[in-house]
Design a protein around this motif. Structure first.
Motif, short mmCIF file in Angstrom:
data_model
loop_
_atom_site.label_atom_id
_atom_site.label_comp_id
_atom_site.label_asym_id
_atom_site.label_seq_id
_atom_site.Cartn_x
_atom_site.Cartn_y
_atom_site.Cartn_z
N ALA A 100 0.88 -1.23 0.01
CA ALA A 100 -0.19 0.01 0.00
C ALA A 100 0.94 1.21 -0.12
O ALA A 100 2.13 1.38 0.59
CB ALA A 100 -0.91 -0.01 1.24
N GLY A 101 0.32 2.20 -0.74
CA GLY A 101 1.02 3.64 -0.71
C GLY A 101 0.89 4.33 0.81
O GLY A 101 0.21 4.01 1.61
N PRO A 102 1.50 5.51 0.52
CA PRO A 102 1.82 6.23 1.76
C PRO A 102 0.48 6.82 2.51
O PRO A 102 0.04 7.03 3.24
CB PRO A 102 2.72 7.19 1.58
CG PRO A 102 3.04 7.21 0.27
CD PRO A 102 2.62 6.04 -0.52
N GLU A 103 -0.30 7.07 1.24
CA GLU A 103 -1.82 7.58 1.45
C GLU A 103 -2.86 6.54 1.84
O GLU A 103 -4.04 6.90 2.01
CB GLU A 103 -2.22 8.62 0.49
CG GLU A 103 -1.19 9.81 0.33
CD GLU A 103 -1.14 10.62 1.64
OE1 GLU A 103 -1.94 10.81 2.43
OE2 GLU A 103 0.14 10.94 2.05
N GLU A 104 -2.45 5.34 1.45
CA GLU A 104 -3.48 4.29 1.56
C GLU A 104 -3.60 3.28 2.72
O GLU A 104 -2.60 3.77 3.75
CB GLU A 104 -3.15 3.04 0.44
CG GLU A 104 -3.16 3.72 -0.97
CD GLU A 104 -2.91 2.78 -1.84
OE1 GLU A 104 -3.64 2.24 -2.94
OE2 GLU A 104 -1.59 2.18 -1.81
N GLU A 143 6.59 1.83 6.33
CA GLU A 143 6.57 1.87 7.73
C GLU A 143 5.41 0.84 8.42
O GLU A 143 4.64 0.32 7.49
CB GLU A 143 5.95 3.35 8.06
CG GLU A 143 4.55 3.64 7.70
CD GLU A 143 4.06 5.17 7.91
OE1 GLU A 143 4.72 5.64 8.78
OE2 GLU A 143 3.34 5.46 6.80
N THR A 144 5.57 0.51 9.68
CA THR A 144 4.58 -0.44 10.18
C THR A 144 3.68 0.36 11.14
O THR A 144 3.85 1.19 11.87
CB THR A 144 5.30 -1.09 11.14
OG1 THR A 144 6.54 -1.96 10.48
CG2 THR A 144 4.48 -2.32 11.98
N ILE A 145 2.40 -0.07 10.77
CA ILE A 145 1.06 0.66 11.44
C ILE A 145 0.50 -0.51 12.43
O ILE A 145 0.29 -1.52 11.81
CB ILE A 145 0.14 1.24 10.56
CG1 ILE A 145 0.72 2.12 9.48
CG2 ILE A 145 -0.95 1.88 11.31
CD1 ILE A 145 1.42 3.31 10.05
N TYR A 146 0.60 -0.33 13.66
CA TYR A 146 0.10 -1.53 14.42
C TYR A 146 -1.50 -1.36 14.66
O TYR A 146 -1.98 -0.43 15.28
CB TYR A 146 0.62 -1.19 15.92
CG TYR A 146 2.11 -1.89 15.80
CD1 TYR A 146 2.54 -3.17 15.77
CD2 TYR A 146 3.38 -0.71 15.71
CE1 TYR A 146 4.00 -3.44 15.46
CE2 TYR A 146 4.64 -1.32 15.43
CZ TYR A 146 4.97 -2.65 15.22
OH TYR A 146 6.25 -2.96 15.22
N ARG A 147 -2.04 -2.20 14.21
CA ARG A 147 -3.56 -2.45 14.36
C ARG A 147 -3.59 -3.68 15.16
O ARG A 147 -2.87 -4.08 16.11
CB ARG A 147 -4.43 -2.33 13.47
CG ARG A 147 -4.10 -1.08 12.45
CD ARG A 147 -5.15 -0.74 11.43
NE ARG A 147 -5.38 -1.90 10.45
CZ ARG A 147 -5.12 -1.84 9.13
NH1 ARG A 147 -4.65 -0.79 8.55
NH2 ARG A 147 -5.39 -2.87 8.55
N PHE A 152 1.38 -2.85 7.21
CA PHE A 152 2.69 -2.13 6.44
C PHE A 152 2.08 -1.18 5.34
O PHE A 152 1.23 -1.67 4.72
CB PHE A 152 3.50 -3.03 5.84
CG PHE A 152 4.10 -3.90 7.03
CD1 PHE A 152 5.42 -3.55 7.49
CD2 PHE A 152 3.35 -5.03 7.39
CE1 PHE A 152 5.94 -4.56 8.60
CE2 PHE A 152 3.88 -5.82 8.24
CZ PHE A 152 5.29 -5.59 8.77
N ARG A 153 2.73 -0.14 4.88
CA ARG A 153 2.62 0.64 3.93
C ARG A 153 3.72 1.44 3.65
O ARG A 153 4.67 1.57 4.24
CB ARG A 153 1.15 1.63 4.15
CG ARG A 153 1.47 2.64 5.08
CD ARG A 153 0.23 3.69 5.11
NE ARG A 153 0.52 4.66 5.98
CZ ARG A 153 -0.11 5.24 6.75
NH1 ARG A 153 -1.36 5.18 6.51
NH2 ARG A 153 -0.03 6.04 7.74
N LEU A 154 3.88 2.03 2.28
CA LEU A 154 5.11 2.58 1.93
C LEU A 154 5.23 3.91 2.89
O LEU A 154 4.14 4.51 3.35
CB LEU A 154 4.83 3.07 0.52
CG LEU A 154 5.20 2.24 -0.50
CD1 LEU A 154 5.29 2.66 -1.84
CD2 LEU A 154 6.52 1.50 -0.34
N ALA A 155 6.49 4.45 3.21
CA ALA A 155 6.54 5.51 3.88
C ALA A 155 6.97 6.75 3.15
O ALA A 155 7.41 7.96 3.74
CB ALA A 155 7.55 5.43 5.05
N VAL A 156 7.09 6.44 1.62
CA VAL A 156 7.36 7.66 0.87
C VAL A 156 6.69 7.32 -0.64
O VAL A 156 6.15 6.23 -0.61
CB VAL A 156 8.92 7.28 0.43
CG1 VAL A 156 9.93 7.35 1.54
CG2 VAL A 156 9.12 5.86 -0.25
#
Length: 167
Positions: A100-104, A143-147, A152-156
């Motif tokens: 996934a992209g940074p805004e997704e 980047e990692t997003i903890y749910r 994961f998704r792109l940080a850039v």
């Protein structure tokens, strides 16, 4: 053995560019020939590099520990730690292409695995995908997003980084 500033800088180039060739180091160091590169390596950095089975130059683990550079990453030295180029194995390159992209909305390892199967007709194990995502995270492009589970998704932005497949 303590290294001079020039030796540390050149060692960082080896770590950053690996796997690399004499000609790449010749260009990076402004030398006149591959022979000069070889001579420098042997007389100054012999303990910190080796040639792999394909005769490509690689840094030893000790060398990577001496310099503050991630292997296979080129950076413009801007305020953030976003690299401009990363050299990664094929699986990491494909993960970068589909995550996934940074805004997704961030996604799970399994979601990325399914995208890899659909997009590239490859079938890695979930643990391989997880390792690829973590490696890209260490390179500051994911980047990692903890749910409920780590996602994961792109940080850039995808087009902000050139991804080169290393062997």
């Amino acid at each position: 053995m303590s290294l001079t500033e020039e030796e540390l800088t050149r060692l960082a180039d080896i770590v950053r560019l690996q796997p690399t060739k004499n000609s790449e180091l010749q260009d990076a160091w402004g030398l006149d020939s591959g022979s000069e590169v070889h001579s420098y390596l042997e007389s100054h950095l012999k303990e910190y590099y080796y040639r792999d089975d394909d005769s490509l130059i690689r840094a030893t683990g000790e060398a990577a520990g001496l310099v503050d550079v991630e292997p296979g990453i080129e950076s413009e030295g801007g305020p953030d730690d976003t690299p401009s180029v990363i050299r990664v194995p094929e699986l990491e390159a494909r993960v970068f292409d589909v995550v996934a992209g940074p805004e997704e909305r961030s996604e799970s390892v399994v979601s990325v695995l399914h995208k890899l199967r659909e997009t590239f007709e490859m079938d890695p194990e979930a643990d391989e995908v997880r390792r690829a995502l973590r490696s890209l995270e260490r390179k500051n492009v994911v980047e990692t997003i903890y749910r409920t589970v780590p996602t994961f998704r792109l940080a850039v932005d995808r087009d902000a980084v050139d991804v080169e497949v290393s062997e």
